[in-house]
Motif scaffolding. Structure first.
Motif, short mmCIF file in Angstrom:
data_model
loop_
_atom_site.label_atom_id
_atom_site.label_comp_id
_atom_site.label_asym_id
_atom_site.label_seq_id
_atom_site.Cartn_x
_atom_site.Cartn_y
_atom_site.Cartn_z
N ARG A 1 -6.82 -9.36 8.43
CA ARG A 1 -6.02 -8.48 9.28
C ARG A 1 -6.95 -7.63 10.11
NH1 ARG A 1 -2.82 -3.23 7.17
NH2 ARG A 1 -1.47 -2.87 8.96
N GLU A 2 -6.74 -7.63 11.40
CA GLU A 2 -7.59 -6.86 12.32
C GLU A 2 -7.63 -5.38 11.94
OE1 GLU A 2 -9.32 -7.45 15.49
OE2 GLU A 2 -9.48 -9.42 14.56
N ALA A 3 -6.47 -4.82 11.61
CA ALA A 3 -6.37 -3.38 11.42
C ALA A 3 -6.80 -2.90 10.03
CB ALA A 3 -4.93 -2.92 11.67
N ALA A 4 -7.19 -3.82 9.15
CA ALA A 4 -7.55 -3.42 7.77
C ALA A 4 -8.88 -2.67 7.74
CB ALA A 4 -7.60 -4.64 6.88
N ASP A 5 -8.94 -1.66 6.88
CA ASP A 5 -10.18 -0.89 6.69
C ASP A 5 -10.97 -1.35 5.46
OD1 ASP A 5 -9.77 0.97 8.86
OD2 ASP A 5 -8.18 1.85 7.65
N GLN B 1 0.83 -1.21 0.00
CA GLN B 1 0.00 0.00 0.00
C GLN B 1 0.87 1.26 0.00
OE1 GLN B 1 -2.77 0.24 3.26
NE2 GLN B 1 -3.63 2.18 2.56
N GLU B 2 1.94 1.24 0.81
CA GLU B 2 2.85 2.39 0.85
C GLU B 2 3.54 2.57 -0.50
OE1 GLU B 2 3.13 0.59 5.09
OE2 GLU B 2 2.62 -0.06 3.07
N GLU C 1 -11.06 -2.94 -3.33
CA GLU C 1 -11.88 -1.73 -3.11
C GLU C 1 -11.02 -0.46 -3.23
OE1 GLU C 1 -15.25 -3.15 0.11
OE2 GLU C 1 -13.13 -3.27 0.71
N PHE C 2 -9.79 -0.55 -2.73
CA PHE C 2 -8.84 0.58 -2.81
C PHE C 2 -8.53 0.90 -4.27
CE2 PHE C 2 -4.40 2.28 -1.85
CZ PHE C 2 -4.85 3.42 -1.20
N PHE C 3 -8.36 -0.14 -5.09
CA PHE C 3 -8.10 0.06 -6.52
C PHE C 3 -9.33 0.67 -7.22
CE2 PHE C 3 -4.40 -3.01 -7.75
CZ PHE C 3 -3.59 -2.34 -6.86
N GLU C 4 -10.51 0.17 -6.86
CA GLU C 4 -11.75 0.70 -7.47
C GLU C 4 -11.91 2.18 -7.16
OE1 GLU C 4 -14.89 -1.85 -6.08
OE2 GLU C 4 -14.33 -3.46 -7.47
N LYS C 5 -11.66 2.54 -5.89
CA LYS C 5 -11.78 3.94 -5.46
C LYS C 5 -10.80 4.83 -6.22
CE LYS C 5 -10.67 6.28 -1.34
NZ LYS C 5 -10.26 6.12 0.06
N ASN C 6 -9.61 4.30 -6.51
CA ASN C 6 -8.58 5.08 -7.20
C ASN C 6 -8.57 4.85 -8.72
OD1 ASN C 6 -6.43 6.48 -5.21
ND2 ASN C 6 -7.29 4.69 -4.21
N ASN D 1 -6.31 2.90 6.19
CA ASN D 1 -6.37 4.31 5.79
C ASN D 1 -5.15 5.12 6.23
OD1 ASN D 1 -8.83 3.82 4.61
ND2 ASN D 1 -10.01 4.41 6.41
N GLU D 2 -4.46 4.65 7.28
CA GLU D 2 -3.30 5.40 7.79
C GLU D 2 -2.02 5.09 7.01
OE1 GLU D 2 -3.49 7.70 10.41
OE2 GLU D 2 -5.58 7.35 9.91
N GLU D 3 -2.00 3.97 6.31
CA GLU D 3 -0.75 3.50 5.70
C GLU D 3 -0.57 3.97 4.26
OE1 GLU D 3 -0.80 -0.70 6.44
OE2 GLU D 3 -0.77 -0.38 8.60
N VAL D 4 -0.74 5.27 4.07
CA VAL D 4 -0.57 5.85 2.74
C VAL D 4 0.56 6.86 2.78
CG1 VAL D 4 -2.94 5.48 1.94
CG2 VAL D 4 -2.39 7.55 3.24
N GLU D 5 1.23 7.02 1.66
CA GLU D 5 2.34 7.98 1.57
C GLU D 5 1.94 9.25 0.80
OE1 GLU D 5 5.23 8.06 3.12
OE2 GLU D 5 4.53 6.31 4.21
N SER D 6 0.71 9.27 0.28
CA SER D 6 0.18 10.46 -0.39
C SER D 6 -1.34 10.32 -0.43
CB SER D 6 0.74 10.58 -1.81
OG SER D 6 0.26 9.52 -2.62
#
Length: 365
Positions: free
Chosen positions: A95-99, A44-45, A104-109, A71-76
């Motif tokens: 993963r517990e911490a996954a949002d 993701q980073e 879905e992240f690819f679809e959004k972007n 959502n926190e693990e982005v660099e931009s």
């Protein structure tokens, strides 16, 4: 169900070589320079790192998406790669911490990707033949048409991309009552660099790629920083001029990756496009001042000319990449200026090199 309905897709390299796979999510085509990252984690980073703008990313790790996204693990603020090429794409994640899922992240972007590719064969091919432009597409019956479109994609050599990822307006990061003020030139800055400065009691003002020394110095900072970023450093004449002025005035200056190359160019040392670059999170670097080794996070397709750096009267090479002996760090002998070719902020990657942020803060004192 997804596995039954996925469309056939291909990777067409600039030299005409074709690899096949299956589309991830949407249909379409994506163009860019094909390169590979060997990191086992941190996808993701990597995908949100502005330094990868305009590149089709081949991931050598066999599974991508298996721990979702956070959502926190982005660099931009968005995905910066042009497209993804991988072996196994995980639609499910654990993963517990996954949002959300990577899908879905690819679809959004609105990102197009291709999986089920023989990535070992593809990476081996790029290693032998060099990074080159390519297209990934579901338009598998239109190879001649794709070849024509691909021929029009500009080469990474000589390509200025910092303007495509830089902030349009200056902004602040950190605590305004912090002890130090750093003026940062955004030529593709990663968020974790800003976090590392803020953690060390610094308040940062981030400026657009073409900002002048006058604009940065008007804020009265304690030091200046040149960020990482995409593309060829040579067209960045404004950034080079800024670096020259800061060096002439002997003000504290630190550069990372593209910023490191800009500092070299400001000193009359040339840069060149590498055969296939360094991209991964386990690159060995030797600190020539301490004699210690560092395992580093790297992401660059250009490098500083070692011979010119060695014979330059005002420069010393401080770090070397142990795989190929390329320049990994330089410092000016009589000026408050140093830079590294790799990523001390990591994200993803090891933290062996975070001492460089401490060294810069010492320069500000």
């Amino acid at each position: 169900m997804k596995y039954q309905t996925r469309k056939k897709a291909l990777i067409l390299l600039a030299d005409g070589t074709i690899f096949y796979g299956k589309a991830i999510g949407k249909e379409g085509s994506a163009f860019g320079e094909v390169c590979f990252n060997t990191g086992m984690t941190g996808y993701q980073e990597v995908f949100t790192d502005p330094s990868y703008f305009g590149q089709l990313m081949v991931t050598t790790n066999a599974h991508i998406g298996n721990y979702g996204v956070n959502n926190e693990e982005v660099e931009s603020d968005s995905i910066k790669i042009a497209g993804l090429i991988c072996k196994n794409f995980s639609y499910n994640y654990s993963r517990e911490a996954a949002d959300a899922s990577l899908e879905e992240f690819f679809e959004k972007n609105n990102l197009f990707g291709i999986s089920d590719v023989d990535t070992r064969a593809l990476v081996s091919y790029i290693r032998d033949n060099g990074a080159m432009n390519a297209v990934i597409s579901t338009d598998v019956d239109n190879i001649e048409g794709l070849k024509k479109q691909l021929a029009e994609v500009p080469n990474m050599e000589g390509l200025e991309l910092a303007s495509k990822v830089s902030t349009k307006e200056p902004y602040y990061f950190g605590n305004e009552n912090a002890k130090y003020k750093i003026a940062a030139l955004d030529i593709g800055i990663k968020k974790n660099i800003l976090r590392n400065f803020a953690k060390r009691d610094a308040y940062i003002k981030v400026f657009p790629y073409n900002a002048t020394f006058e604009e940065l110095s008007a804020w009265n900072p304690d030091g200046y920083f040149l960020s990482n970023g995409p593309g060829d450093p040579q067209p960045l004449v404004e950034a080079q001029q800024l670096a020259k002025t800061v060096i002439e005035k002997n003000l504290p200056l630190f550069g990372i990756c593209l910023g490191h190359q800009v500092i070299a160019l400001a000193n009359g040392v040339s840069t060149y496009k590498m055969h296939n670059g360094h991209r991964g999170i386990n690159h060995p670097v030797k600190n020539l001042k301490t004699g210690k080794g560092e395992i580093t996070s790297q992401n660059h397709g250009f490098a500083v000319n070692r011979e010119e750096a060695e014979t330059h009267p005002d420069l010393e090479i401080t770090h070397l990449h142990l795989n190929d002996n390329t320049v990994a760090g330089i410092a000016m002998k009589n000026k408050n200026c140093f830079s590294v070719q790799y990523h001390p902020e990591a994200s993803p990657g090891p933290h062996d090199s975070t001492y460089l942020f401490d060294e810069f803060i010492e320069c500000l004192k």
